[in-house]
Design an enzyme around this catalytic site. Structure first.
Site, PDB file in Angstrom:
ATOM      1  N   SER A 103       0.858  -1.188   0.000  1.00 34.63           N
ATOM      2  CA  SER A 103       0.000   0.000   0.000  1.00 34.63           C
ATOM      3  C   SER A 103       0.891   1.233   0.000  1.00 34.63           C
ATOM      4  O   SER A 103       2.004   1.198   0.542  1.00 34.63           O
ATOM      5  CB  SER A 103      -0.873   0.002   1.259  1.00 34.63           C
ATOM      6  OG  SER A 103      -1.437   1.273   1.471  1.00 34.63           O
TER       7      SER A 103
ATOM      8  N   TYR B 296      -1.436  -0.936  10.321  1.00 37.52           N
ATOM      9  CA  TYR B 296      -1.622  -1.380   8.926  1.00 37.52           C
ATOM     10  C   TYR B 296      -0.440  -0.912   8.075  1.00 37.52           C
ATOM     11  O   TYR B 296       0.165  -1.701   7.347  1.00 37.52           O
ATOM     12  CB  TYR B 296      -2.935  -0.828   8.384  1.00 37.52           C
ATOM     13  CG  TYR B 296      -3.159  -1.061   6.904  1.00 37.52           C
ATOM     14  CD1 TYR B 296      -3.519  -2.316   6.423  1.00 37.52           C
ATOM     15  CD2 TYR B 296      -3.014  -0.018   5.977  1.00 37.52           C
ATOM     16  CE1 TYR B 296      -3.717  -2.536   5.066  1.00 37.52           C
ATOM     17  CE2 TYR B 296      -3.216  -0.222   4.624  1.00 37.52           C
ATOM     18  CZ  TYR B 296      -3.575  -1.485   4.167  1.00 37.52           C
ATOM     19  OH  TYR B 296      -3.771  -1.697   2.816  1.00 37.52           O
TER      20      TYR B 296
HETATM   21  N1  LIG Z   1      -8.753  -1.183  -1.194  1.00 34.37           N
HETATM   22  C1  LIG Z   1      -7.785  -0.284  -1.213  1.00 34.37           C
HETATM   23  O1  LIG Z   1      -8.050   0.918  -1.402  1.00 34.37           O
HETATM   24  C2  LIG Z   1      -6.350  -0.720  -1.021  1.00 34.37           C
HETATM   25  C3  LIG Z   1      -5.346   0.245  -1.106  1.00 34.37           C
HETATM   26  C4  LIG Z   1      -4.024  -0.138  -0.947  1.00 34.37           C
HETATM   27  C5  LIG Z   1      -3.726  -1.473  -0.701  1.00 34.37           C
HETATM   28  N2  LIG Z   1      -4.713  -2.394  -0.600  1.00 34.37           N
HETATM   29  C6  LIG Z   1      -4.331  -3.804  -0.357  1.00 34.37           C
HETATM   30  O2  LIG Z   1      -4.874  -4.600  -1.394  1.00 34.37           O
HETATM   31  C7  LIG Z   1      -5.129  -5.918  -0.916  1.00 34.37           C
HETATM   32  C8  LIG Z   1      -6.558  -6.304  -1.240  1.00 34.37           C
HETATM   33  O3  LIG Z   1      -7.436  -5.399  -0.568  1.00 34.37           O
HETATM   34  P1  LIG Z   1      -8.983  -5.252  -0.920  1.00 34.37           P
HETATM   35  O4  LIG Z   1      -9.308  -3.834  -0.639  1.00 34.37           O
HETATM   36  O5  LIG Z   1      -9.267  -5.817  -2.231  1.00 34.37           O
HETATM   37  O6  LIG Z   1      -9.605  -6.143   0.265  1.00 34.37           O
HETATM   38  P2  LIG Z   1     -10.926  -7.038   0.334  1.00 34.37           P
HETATM   39  O7  LIG Z   1     -11.313  -7.024   1.783  1.00 34.37           O
HETATM   40  O8  LIG Z   1     -11.931  -6.639  -0.687  1.00 34.37           O
HETATM   41  O9  LIG Z   1     -10.364  -8.489  -0.037  1.00 34.37           O
HETATM   42  C9  LIG Z   1      -9.434  -9.176   0.783  1.00 34.37           C
HETATM   43  C10 LIG Z   1      -9.641 -10.683   0.620  1.00 34.37           C
HETATM   44  O10 LIG Z   1      -8.669 -11.342   1.444  1.00 34.37           O
HETATM   45  C11 LIG Z   1      -9.295 -12.466   2.056  1.00 34.37           C
HETATM   46  N3  LIG Z   1      -8.584 -12.834   3.292  1.00 34.37           N
HETATM   47  C12 LIG Z   1      -8.495 -12.106   4.426  1.00 34.37           C
HETATM   48  N4  LIG Z   1      -7.817 -12.801   5.363  1.00 34.37           N
HETATM   49  C13 LIG Z   1      -7.459 -13.982   4.788  1.00 34.37           C
HETATM   50  C14 LIG Z   1      -6.755 -15.122   5.252  1.00 34.37           C
HETATM   51  N5  LIG Z   1      -6.287 -15.200   6.506  1.00 34.37           N
HETATM   52  N6  LIG Z   1      -6.565 -16.149   4.399  1.00 34.37           N
HETATM   53  C15 LIG Z   1      -7.061 -16.107   3.131  1.00 34.37           C
HETATM   54  N7  LIG Z   1      -7.745 -15.057   2.645  1.00 34.37           N
HETATM   55  C16 LIG Z   1      -7.941 -14.007   3.466  1.00 34.37           C
HETATM   56  C17 LIG Z   1     -10.716 -11.991   2.338  1.00 34.37           C
HETATM   57  O11 LIG Z   1     -11.610 -13.092   2.523  1.00 34.37           O
HETATM   58  C18 LIG Z   1     -11.033 -11.169   1.089  1.00 34.37           C
HETATM   59  O12 LIG Z   1     -11.642 -11.959   0.073  1.00 34.37           O
HETATM   60  C19 LIG Z   1      -4.830  -5.878   0.584  1.00 34.37           C
HETATM   61  O13 LIG Z   1      -3.535  -6.393   0.810  1.00 34.37           O
HETATM   62  C20 LIG Z   1      -4.899  -4.401   0.919  1.00 34.37           C
HETATM   63  O14 LIG Z   1      -4.123  -4.085   2.051  1.00 34.37           O
HETATM   64  C21 LIG Z   1      -6.030  -2.049  -0.757  1.00 34.37           C
END
Ligand SMILES: NC(=O)c1ccc[n+]([C@@H]2O[C@H](COP(=O)([O-])OP(=O)(O)OC[C@H]3O[C@@H](n4cnc5c(N)ncnc54)[C@H](O)[C@@H]3O)[C@@H](O)[C@H]2O)c1
Length: 267
Positions: free
Chosen positions: A148, A161
Protein backbone atom coordinates in the site's frame (compact mmCIF):
# COMPACT_ATOMS: atom_id res chain seq x y z
CA UNK A 1 -0.45 -4.91 -30.88
CA UNK A 2 -0.90 -8.66 -30.63
CA UNK A 3 -3.53 -9.82 -28.15
CA UNK A 4 -0.92 -12.21 -26.79
CA UNK A 5 1.62 -9.51 -26.03
CA UNK A 6 1.65 -10.48 -22.33
CA UNK A 7 1.99 -14.19 -23.12
CA UNK A 8 0.44 -15.52 -19.91
CA UNK A 9 -0.68 -18.86 -21.37
CA UNK A 10 2.06 -20.80 -19.60
CA UNK A 11 1.64 -19.03 -16.24
CA UNK A 12 0.15 -20.82 -13.26
CA UNK A 13 -0.67 -18.11 -10.75
CA UNK A 14 -1.78 -18.33 -7.13
CA UNK A 15 -3.69 -15.23 -6.00
CA UNK A 16 -4.42 -14.87 -2.27
CA UNK A 17 -7.53 -12.96 -1.27
CA UNK A 18 -8.83 -13.52 -4.78
CA UNK A 19 -12.52 -13.63 -3.82
CA UNK A 20 -13.05 -9.90 -3.27
CA UNK A 21 -11.96 -6.42 -4.28
CA UNK A 22 -8.57 -6.04 -5.93
CA UNK A 23 -7.87 -9.80 -5.78
CA UNK A 24 -11.07 -10.62 -7.63
CA UNK A 25 -10.13 -8.20 -10.41
CA UNK A 26 -6.62 -9.69 -10.53
CA UNK A 27 -8.09 -13.20 -10.90
CA UNK A 28 -10.41 -11.98 -13.67
CA UNK A 29 -7.63 -10.12 -15.49
CA UNK A 30 -5.19 -13.03 -15.35
CA UNK A 31 -7.84 -15.51 -16.55
CA UNK A 32 -8.82 -13.16 -19.38
CA UNK A 33 -5.16 -13.05 -20.47
CA UNK A 34 -4.95 -16.85 -20.59
CA UNK A 35 -3.20 -17.66 -17.30
CA UNK A 36 -4.20 -20.66 -15.19
CA UNK A 37 -5.29 -19.25 -11.84
CA UNK A 38 -5.71 -20.63 -8.32
CA UNK A 39 -7.67 -18.36 -6.00
CA UNK A 40 -6.81 -18.83 -2.30
CA UNK A 41 -9.31 -17.27 0.10
CA UNK A 42 -10.95 -17.82 3.47
CA UNK A 43 -14.36 -17.12 1.99
CA UNK A 44 -14.51 -19.62 -0.91
CA UNK A 45 -15.23 -23.32 -1.11
CA UNK A 46 -12.93 -25.71 -2.97
CA UNK A 47 -14.05 -25.86 -6.58
CA UNK A 48 -14.04 -23.90 -9.83
CA UNK A 49 -15.31 -20.36 -10.29
CA UNK A 50 -17.65 -20.64 -13.25
CA UNK A 51 -17.34 -16.99 -14.28
CA UNK A 52 -13.55 -17.04 -14.72
CA UNK A 53 -12.55 -20.71 -14.76
CA UNK A 54 -10.19 -20.12 -11.82
CA UNK A 55 -9.79 -22.98 -9.32
CA UNK A 56 -10.79 -21.93 -5.81
CA UNK A 57 -9.20 -23.20 -2.60
CA UNK A 58 -10.39 -22.44 0.92
CA UNK A 59 -7.17 -21.41 2.65
CA UNK A 60 -6.25 -19.49 5.79
CA UNK A 61 -2.93 -17.95 4.82
CA UNK A 62 -2.01 -17.41 8.49
CA UNK A 63 -1.96 -21.18 9.03
CA UNK A 64 1.20 -22.93 7.80
CA UNK A 65 -0.46 -26.31 7.38
CA UNK A 66 -3.41 -24.85 5.44
CA UNK A 67 -0.95 -23.06 3.13
CA UNK A 68 1.31 -26.09 2.53
CA UNK A 69 -1.65 -28.38 1.84
CA UNK A 70 -3.26 -25.94 -0.61
CA UNK A 71 -0.02 -25.25 -2.52
CA UNK A 72 0.57 -29.01 -2.85
CA UNK A 73 -2.97 -29.39 -4.15
CA UNK A 74 -2.39 -26.69 -6.78
CA UNK A 75 0.68 -28.61 -7.99
CA UNK A 76 -1.39 -31.78 -8.30
CA UNK A 77 -4.44 -30.09 -9.87
CA UNK A 78 -2.86 -27.49 -12.15
CA UNK A 79 0.92 -27.99 -12.21
CA UNK A 80 3.82 -26.20 -10.49
CA UNK A 81 3.02 -22.52 -9.86
CA UNK A 82 5.04 -19.92 -11.75
CA UNK A 83 3.74 -16.89 -9.88
CA UNK A 84 2.40 -15.90 -6.47
CA UNK A 85 0.32 -12.77 -5.93
CA UNK A 86 0.35 -12.05 -2.19
CA UNK A 87 -2.79 -9.92 -2.21
CA UNK A 88 -4.85 -10.90 0.87
CA UNK A 89 -4.77 -8.17 3.48
CA UNK A 90 -6.79 -6.70 6.34
CA UNK A 91 -7.01 -3.22 7.83
CA UNK A 92 -8.47 -2.10 11.15
CA UNK A 93 -8.11 1.68 11.54
CA UNK A 94 -6.75 2.32 15.06
CA UNK A 95 -5.15 5.28 16.86
CA UNK A 96 -2.04 4.77 18.95
CA UNK A 97 -3.69 6.91 21.65
CA UNK A 98 -7.40 7.80 21.81
CA UNK A 99 -6.67 11.35 22.95
CA UNK A 100 -10.36 12.39 22.80
CA UNK A 101 -11.25 9.43 25.03
CA UNK A 102 -14.60 8.89 23.30
CA UNK A 103 -13.96 5.56 21.57
CA UNK A 104 -11.43 3.37 23.37
CA UNK A 105 -12.34 0.54 20.98
CA UNK A 106 -10.49 2.45 18.26
CA UNK A 107 -7.24 2.55 20.22
CA UNK A 108 -4.66 0.07 18.93
CA UNK A 109 -4.47 -3.04 21.10
CA UNK A 110 -2.50 -6.26 20.86
CA UNK A 111 -5.43 -8.17 19.34
CA UNK A 112 -5.90 -5.77 16.42
CA UNK A 113 -2.12 -5.53 15.95
CA UNK A 114 -1.72 -9.33 15.91
CA UNK A 115 -4.64 -9.75 13.47
CA UNK A 116 -3.19 -7.31 10.93
CA UNK A 117 0.37 -8.65 11.21
CA UNK A 118 -0.83 -12.27 11.05
CA UNK A 119 -2.57 -11.76 7.69
CA UNK A 120 -0.51 -8.99 6.09
CA UNK A 121 2.97 -10.12 7.15
CA UNK A 122 2.98 -13.72 8.45
CA UNK A 123 0.49 -14.84 5.78
CA UNK A 124 2.60 -13.29 3.02
CA UNK A 125 5.73 -14.96 4.42
CA UNK A 126 4.13 -18.41 4.70
CA UNK A 127 2.75 -18.20 1.17
CA UNK A 128 6.04 -16.90 -0.25
CA UNK A 129 8.08 -19.66 1.41
CA UNK A 130 5.78 -22.46 0.24
CA UNK A 131 5.76 -21.17 -3.34
CA UNK A 132 9.40 -19.98 -3.49
CA UNK A 133 10.71 -23.45 -2.65
CA UNK A 134 9.13 -24.59 -5.93
CA UNK A 135 10.16 -21.51 -7.94
CA UNK A 136 13.76 -21.97 -6.84
CA UNK A 137 13.67 -25.60 -7.95
CA UNK A 138 12.32 -24.46 -11.33
CA UNK A 139 14.91 -21.66 -11.54
CA UNK A 140 12.27 -19.07 -12.49
CA UNK A 141 9.12 -17.36 -11.30
CA UNK A 142 7.71 -14.21 -9.74
CA UNK A 143 6.34 -13.15 -6.37
CA UNK A 144 4.16 -10.03 -6.37
CA UNK A 145 3.41 -8.44 -2.98
CA UNK A 146 0.36 -6.17 -2.87
CA UNK A 147 1.34 -3.55 -0.33
CA UNK A 148 0.00 0.00 0.00
CA UNK A 149 1.09 3.56 -0.53
CA UNK A 150 0.70 3.87 3.27
CA UNK A 151 3.59 1.41 3.65
CA UNK A 152 5.99 4.08 2.46
CA UNK A 153 4.06 7.24 3.43
CA UNK A 154 2.38 6.29 6.76
CA UNK A 155 -1.31 6.94 7.38
CA UNK A 156 -3.19 8.73 10.16
CA UNK A 157 -5.25 6.20 12.13
CA UNK A 158 -3.65 3.27 10.31
CA UNK A 159 -0.21 2.98 11.90
CA UNK A 160 -0.24 -0.80 12.43
CA UNK A 161 -1.62 -1.38 8.93
CA UNK A 162 0.98 0.88 7.31
CA UNK A 163 3.74 -0.72 9.45
CA UNK A 164 2.60 -4.15 8.20
CA UNK A 165 2.81 -2.89 4.62
CA UNK A 166 6.25 -1.39 5.30
CA UNK A 167 7.24 -4.88 6.49
CA UNK A 168 5.99 -6.26 3.19
CA UNK A 169 8.13 -3.70 1.35
CA UNK A 170 11.08 -5.01 3.38
CA UNK A 171 10.24 -8.55 2.27
CA UNK A 172 10.20 -7.42 -1.37
CA UNK A 173 13.62 -5.82 -1.07
CA UNK A 174 15.20 -8.71 0.86
CA UNK A 175 13.63 -11.62 -1.01
CA UNK A 176 14.61 -10.06 -4.34
CA UNK A 177 18.24 -10.08 -3.17
CA UNK A 178 18.01 -13.70 -2.00
CA UNK A 179 16.04 -15.06 -4.95
CA UNK A 180 17.26 -12.93 -7.89
CA UNK A 181 20.42 -15.03 -8.38
CA UNK A 182 18.14 -18.11 -8.42
CA UNK A 183 15.99 -16.75 -11.26
CA UNK A 184 13.05 -15.51 -9.19
CA UNK A 185 11.75 -11.92 -9.30
CA UNK A 186 10.02 -10.23 -6.34
CA UNK A 187 8.02 -7.05 -6.97
CA UNK A 188 5.66 -4.92 -4.88
CA UNK A 189 2.50 -3.16 -6.02
CA UNK A 190 1.52 -0.20 -3.85
CA UNK A 191 -1.99 1.14 -4.51
CA UNK A 192 -3.15 4.51 -3.20
CA UNK A 193 -6.83 5.44 -2.92
CA UNK A 194 -9.04 3.10 -4.96
CA UNK A 195 -12.67 2.40 -5.79
CA UNK A 196 -14.40 0.80 -2.76
CA UNK A 197 -13.63 -2.88 -2.01
CA UNK A 198 -14.71 -5.33 0.69
CA UNK A 199 -12.03 -3.85 2.92
CA UNK A 200 -14.07 -0.63 3.25
CA UNK A 201 -16.87 -2.15 5.35
CA UNK A 202 -19.22 0.04 7.42
CA UNK A 203 -17.17 -0.90 10.53
CA UNK A 204 -13.98 0.16 8.72
CA UNK A 205 -15.51 3.50 7.66
CA UNK A 206 -16.74 4.25 11.19
CA UNK A 207 -13.35 3.46 12.70
CA UNK A 208 -11.52 5.48 10.04
CA UNK A 209 -13.86 8.47 10.49
CA UNK A 210 -13.21 8.48 14.26
CA UNK A 211 -9.45 8.23 13.85
CA UNK A 212 -9.56 11.13 11.37
CA UNK A 213 -11.87 13.21 13.59
CA UNK A 214 -14.56 13.41 10.91
CA UNK A 215 -17.82 11.71 9.93
CA UNK A 216 -18.37 8.77 7.59
CA UNK A 217 -20.16 11.10 5.16
CA UNK A 218 -17.17 13.41 5.05
CA UNK A 219 -14.58 10.66 4.63
CA UNK A 220 -14.31 10.86 0.86
CA UNK A 221 -11.46 13.23 0.19
CA UNK A 222 -11.59 15.94 -2.39
CA UNK A 223 -9.70 13.74 -4.83
CA UNK A 224 -8.54 16.64 -6.96
CA UNK A 225 -6.72 18.07 -3.92
CA UNK A 226 -4.79 14.92 -3.07
CA UNK A 227 -4.54 13.02 -6.35
CA UNK A 228 -3.09 14.78 -9.41
CA UNK A 229 -5.21 12.58 -11.72
CA UNK A 230 -8.28 13.74 -9.76
CA UNK A 231 -9.98 10.38 -9.11
CA UNK A 232 -9.56 7.14 -7.19
CA UNK A 233 -7.86 4.25 -8.97
CA UNK A 234 -9.88 1.51 -10.65
CA UNK A 235 -9.44 -2.05 -9.42
CA UNK A 236 -8.81 -3.11 -13.02
CA UNK A 237 -5.94 -0.63 -13.24
CA UNK A 238 -4.23 -2.47 -10.37
CA UNK A 239 -5.09 -5.81 -11.99
CA UNK A 240 -3.53 -4.67 -15.29
CA UNK A 241 -0.29 -3.82 -13.48
CA UNK A 242 -0.26 -7.26 -11.83
CA UNK A 243 -0.82 -8.91 -15.23
CA UNK A 244 2.16 -7.00 -16.61
CA UNK A 245 4.36 -7.93 -13.64
CA UNK A 246 3.28 -11.59 -14.04
CA UNK A 247 4.38 -11.47 -17.67
CA UNK A 248 7.94 -12.05 -18.85
CA UNK A 249 7.54 -8.61 -20.49
CA UNK A 250 8.56 -7.26 -17.06
CA UNK A 251 11.56 -9.58 -16.86
CA UNK A 252 14.04 -6.92 -15.61
CA UNK A 253 11.81 -5.58 -12.80
CA UNK A 254 12.62 -6.88 -9.33
CA UNK A 255 13.33 -5.55 -5.85
CA UNK A 256 11.08 -2.54 -6.14
CA UNK A 257 7.52 -1.52 -5.31
CA UNK A 258 5.53 0.13 -8.08
CA UNK A 259 3.25 2.80 -6.64
CA UNK A 260 -0.11 3.06 -8.41
CA UNK A 261 -1.74 6.15 -6.93
CA UNK A 262 -2.62 8.59 -9.72
CA UNK A 263 0.42 10.64 -8.74
CA UNK A 264 -0.61 11.01 -5.07
CA UNK A 265 2.46 11.47 -2.89
CA UNK A 266 3.62 13.30 0.16
CA UNK A 267 4.11 16.69 -1.43
N1 LIG B 1 -8.75 -1.18 -1.19
C1 LIG B 1 -7.78 -0.28 -1.21
O1 LIG B 1 -8.05 0.92 -1.40
C2 LIG B 1 -6.35 -0.72 -1.02
C3 LIG B 1 -5.35 0.24 -1.11
C4 LIG B 1 -4.02 -0.14 -0.95
C5 LIG B 1 -3.73 -1.47 -0.70
N2 LIG B 1 -4.71 -2.39 -0.60
C6 LIG B 1 -4.33 -3.80 -0.36
O2 LIG B 1 -4.87 -4.60 -1.39
C7 LIG B 1 -5.13 -5.92 -0.92
C8 LIG B 1 -6.56 -6.30 -1.24
O3 LIG B 1 -7.44 -5.40 -0.57
P1 LIG B 1 -8.98 -5.25 -0.92
O4 LIG B 1 -9.31 -3.83 -0.64
O5 LIG B 1 -9.27 -5.82 -2.23
O6 LIG B 1 -9.61 -6.14 0.26
P2 LIG B 1 -10.93 -7.04 0.33
O7 LIG B 1 -11.31 -7.02 1.78
O8 LIG B 1 -11.93 -6.64 -0.69
O9 LIG B 1 -10.36 -8.49 -0.04
C9 LIG B 1 -9.43 -9.18 0.78
C10 LIG B 1 -9.64 -10.68 0.62
O10 LIG B 1 -8.67 -11.34 1.44
C11 LIG B 1 -9.30 -12.47 2.06
N3 LIG B 1 -8.58 -12.83 3.29
C12 LIG B 1 -8.50 -12.11 4.43
N4 LIG B 1 -7.82 -12.80 5.36
C13 LIG B 1 -7.46 -13.98 4.79
C14 LIG B 1 -6.76 -15.12 5.25
N5 LIG B 1 -6.29 -15.20 6.51
N6 LIG B 1 -6.57 -16.15 4.40
C15 LIG B 1 -7.06 -16.11 3.13
N7 LIG B 1 -7.75 -15.06 2.65
C16 LIG B 1 -7.94 -14.01 3.47
C17 LIG B 1 -10.72 -11.99 2.34
O11 LIG B 1 -11.61 -13.09 2.52
C18 LIG B 1 -11.03 -11.17 1.09
O12 LIG B 1 -11.64 -11.96 0.07
C19 LIG B 1 -4.83 -5.88 0.58
O13 LIG B 1 -3.53 -6.39 0.81
C20 LIG B 1 -4.90 -4.40 0.92
O14 LIG B 1 -4.12 -4.09 2.05
C21 LIG B 1 -6.03 -2.05 -0.76
Amino acid sequence: MSQNWLGLDDKIVIVTGGASGIGKHIVEGLCREGATVACFDLSVEDGVDEATGARTYKVDITDAESVETAVARVCADLGEPTTLVNNAGVNLPRLLVDARGEAPQYELDAKAFDFMFAVNVKGAFLMAQAVARRLVRAGSGTIINVTSESGSEGSKGQSAYSASKAALNGFTLSWSKELGPLGVRVVGVGPGILEPTGLRSPAYNEALAYTRNTTVDNLSPDYAKTIPLGRPGKLDEVADLVCYLTSDRSSYITGTTVTISGGKSRG
